[in-house]
Design a protein around this motif. Structure first.
Motif, PDB file in Angstrom:
ATOM      1  N   ILE A 154       0.870  -1.178   0.000  1.00 54.00           N
ATOM      2  CA  ILE A 154       0.000   0.000   0.000  1.00 54.00           C
ATOM      3  C   ILE A 154       0.901   1.220   0.000  1.00 54.00           C
ATOM      4  N   GLU A 155       0.603   2.171  -0.869  1.00 58.79           N
ATOM      5  CA  GLU A 155       1.401   3.402  -0.936  1.00 58.79           C
ATOM      6  C   GLU A 155       0.502   4.602  -0.682  1.00 58.79           C
ATOM      7  N   ILE A 156       1.007   5.510   0.134  1.00 63.92           N
ATOM      8  CA  ILE A 156       0.303   6.751   0.443  1.00 63.92           C
ATOM      9  C   ILE A 156       1.224   7.912   0.109  1.00 63.92           C
ATOM     10  N   ARG A 157       0.673   8.907  -0.543  1.00 62.34           N
ATOM     11  CA  ARG A 157       1.399  10.148  -0.819  1.00 62.34           C
ATOM     12  C   ARG A 157       0.592  11.285  -0.214  1.00 62.34           C
ATOM     13  N   LEU A 158       1.278  12.111   0.568  1.00 66.47           N
ATOM     14  CA  LEU A 158       0.598  13.234   1.205  1.00 66.47           C
ATOM     15  C   LEU A 158       1.571  14.366   1.438  1.00 66.47           C
ATOM     16  N   PRO A 159       1.055  15.560   1.712  1.00 66.91           N
ATOM     17  CA  PRO A 159       1.959  16.693   1.956  1.00 66.91           C
ATOM     18  C   PRO A 159       2.903  16.391   3.121  1.00 66.91           C
ATOM     19  N   ALA A 160       4.147  16.775   2.991  1.00 68.41           N
ATOM     20  CA  ALA A 160       5.138  16.569   4.046  1.00 68.41           C
ATOM     21  C   ALA A 160       4.939  17.638   5.120  1.00 68.41           C
ATOM     22  N   GLU A 161       3.859  17.484   5.865  1.00 65.94           N
ATOM     23  CA  GLU A 161       3.475  18.425   6.917  1.00 65.94           C
ATOM     24  C   GLU A 161       3.181  17.658   8.207  1.00 65.94           C
ATOM     25  N   PRO A 162       3.528  18.221   9.352  1.00 66.46           N
ATOM     26  CA  PRO A 162       3.309  17.524  10.625  1.00 66.46           C
ATOM     27  C   PRO A 162       1.859  17.115  10.885  1.00 66.46           C
ATOM     28  N   ASP A 163       0.897  17.873  10.371  1.00 61.39           N
ATOM     29  CA  ASP A 163      -0.498  17.528  10.644  1.00 61.39           C
ATOM     30  C   ASP A 163      -0.949  16.258   9.913  1.00 61.39           C
ATOM     31  N   GLN A 164      -0.100  15.676   9.086  1.00 59.34           N
ATOM     32  CA  GLN A 164      -0.411  14.432   8.385  1.00 59.34           C
ATOM     33  C   GLN A 164       0.022  13.190   9.177  1.00 59.34           C
ATOM     34  N   LEU A 165       0.769  13.383  10.250  1.00 60.78           N
ATOM     35  CA  LEU A 165       1.306  12.251  11.004  1.00 60.78           C
ATOM     36  C   LEU A 165       0.221  11.371  11.612  1.00 60.78           C
ATOM     37  N   SER A 166      -0.869  11.962  12.066  1.00 63.09           N
ATOM     38  CA  SER A 166      -1.927  11.142  12.673  1.00 63.09           C
ATOM     39  C   SER A 166      -2.534  10.187  11.649  1.00 63.09           C
ATOM     40  N   LEU A 167      -2.656  10.621  10.409  1.00 61.01           N
ATOM     41  CA  LEU A 167      -3.165   9.747   9.355  1.00 61.01           C
ATOM     42  C   LEU A 167      -2.204   8.581   9.119  1.00 61.01           C
ATOM     43  N   LEU A 168      -0.910   8.861   9.082  1.00 57.42           N
ATOM     44  CA  LEU A 168       0.076   7.803   8.875  1.00 57.42           C
ATOM     45  C   LEU A 168       0.086   6.803  10.025  1.00 57.42           C
ATOM     46  N   ARG A 169      -0.059   7.293  11.257  1.00 63.16           N
ATOM     47  CA  ARG A 169      -0.136   6.388  12.415  1.00 63.16           C
ATOM     48  C   ARG A 169      -1.352   5.483  12.296  1.00 63.16           C
ATOM     49  N   THR A 170      -2.480   6.049  11.894  1.00 61.15           N
ATOM     50  CA  THR A 170      -3.707   5.269  11.752  1.00 61.15           C
ATOM     51  C   THR A 170      -3.557   4.193  10.686  1.00 61.15           C
ATOM     52  N   VAL A 171      -2.991   4.562   9.546  1.00 63.29           N
ATOM     53  CA  VAL A 171      -2.772   3.599   8.463  1.00 63.29           C
ATOM     54  C   VAL A 171      -1.822   2.497   8.912  1.00 63.29           C
ATOM     55  N   ALA A 172      -0.721   2.875   9.563  1.00 64.89           N
ATOM     56  CA  ALA A 172       0.253   1.885  10.036  1.00 64.89           C
ATOM     57  C   ALA A 172      -0.413   0.902  11.000  1.00 64.89           C
ATOM     58  N   GLY A 173      -1.218   1.412  11.918  1.00 63.18           N
ATOM     59  CA  GLY A 173      -1.910   0.547  12.867  1.00 63.18           C
ATOM     60  C   GLY A 173      -2.891  -0.393  12.182  1.00 63.18           C
ATOM     61  N   ALA A 174      -3.638   0.128  11.223  1.00 61.64           N
ATOM     62  CA  ALA A 174      -4.612  -0.694  10.508  1.00 61.64           C
ATOM     63  C   ALA A 174      -3.920  -1.797   9.702  1.00 61.64           C
ATOM     64  N   ILE A 175      -2.810  -1.469   9.074  1.00 57.87           N
ATOM     65  CA  ILE A 175      -2.072  -2.468   8.294  1.00 57.87           C
ATOM     66  C   ILE A 175      -1.510  -3.555   9.206  1.00 57.87           C
ATOM     67  N   ALA A 176      -0.937  -3.158  10.335  1.00 61.95           N
ATOM     68  CA  ALA A 176      -0.392  -4.138  11.281  1.00 61.95           C
ATOM     69  C   ALA A 176      -1.497  -5.009  11.873  1.00 61.95           C
ATOM     70  N   MET A 177      -2.647  -4.422  12.133  1.00 64.99           N
ATOM     71  CA  MET A 177      -3.769  -5.185  12.661  1.00 64.99           C
ATOM     72  C   MET A 177      -4.255  -6.203  11.625  1.00 64.99           C
ATOM     73  N   ARG A 178      -4.381  -5.749  10.391  1.00 63.94           N
ATOM     74  CA  ARG A 178      -4.818  -6.630   9.300  1.00 63.94           C
ATOM     75  C   ARG A 178      -3.817  -7.763   9.072  1.00 63.94           C
ATOM     76  N   ALA A 179      -2.535  -7.484   9.320  1.00 66.48           N
ATOM     77  CA  ALA A 179      -1.488  -8.498   9.168  1.00 66.48           C
ATOM     78  C   ALA A 179      -1.389  -9.394  10.405  1.00 66.48           C
ATOM     79  N   ASP A 180      -2.306  -9.215  11.346  1.00 65.61           N
ATOM     80  CA  ASP A 180      -2.419 -10.058  12.542  1.00 65.61           C
ATOM     81  C   ASP A 180      -1.231  -9.946  13.492  1.00 65.61           C
ATOM     82  N   PHE A 181      -0.699  -8.723  13.641  1.00 62.59           N
ATOM     83  CA  PHE A 181       0.326  -8.470  14.644  1.00 62.59           C
ATOM     84  C   PHE A 181      -0.352  -8.275  16.002  1.00 62.59           C
TER      85      PHE A 181
END
Length: 125
Positions: A5-32
């Protein structure tokens, strides 16, 4: 089977929460487990924060999350104005090294690329 999965977004600090959410969802889906999910979210936040601090004005942060039976690999890249290296002696780098099985960075023609991997823990019980 490898999924990516690839995400492209503005390199701005306010985008970090979205990246954390995506990372968590991917790890959860991968059964970590919950600890590994939390570790990945913190590591992605720290890695992308480092890249955002070096990003050129108006740059796009590109994050690729790859999963397979072995674990998760996150590769993040951003364009920079200069050739300054990431400080791999800083506290943030220590956090990455502690929370992941592998963390490395390279300089590309356009900027900086940071790679993290978190291996699936084998349960022998």
């Amino acid at each position: 089977m490898r999924e990516e999965i690839e995400i492209r977004l503005p390199a701005e600090p306010d985008q970090l929460s979205l990246l954390r959410t995506v990372a968590g969802a991917i790890a959860m889906r991968a059964d970590f487990d919950l600890d590994a999910i939390a570790d990945l979210k913190i590591a992605v936040d720290e890695a992308c924060s480092m890249l955002i601090m070096q990003a050129a004005k108006g740059a796009v942060l590109r994050c690729t999350f790859g999963t397979d039976e072995d674990g998760i690999v996150v590769q993040s890249e951003v364009a920079t104005d200069g050739n300054e290296p990431l400080d791999d002696t800083a506290f943030g780098w220590h956090v990455l090294s502690t929370l992941t099985d592998e963390s490395s960075w390279t300089r590309s023609e356009a900027g900086v690329c940071l790679r993290l991997s978190l291996q699936r823990k084998v349960n022998n019980s």
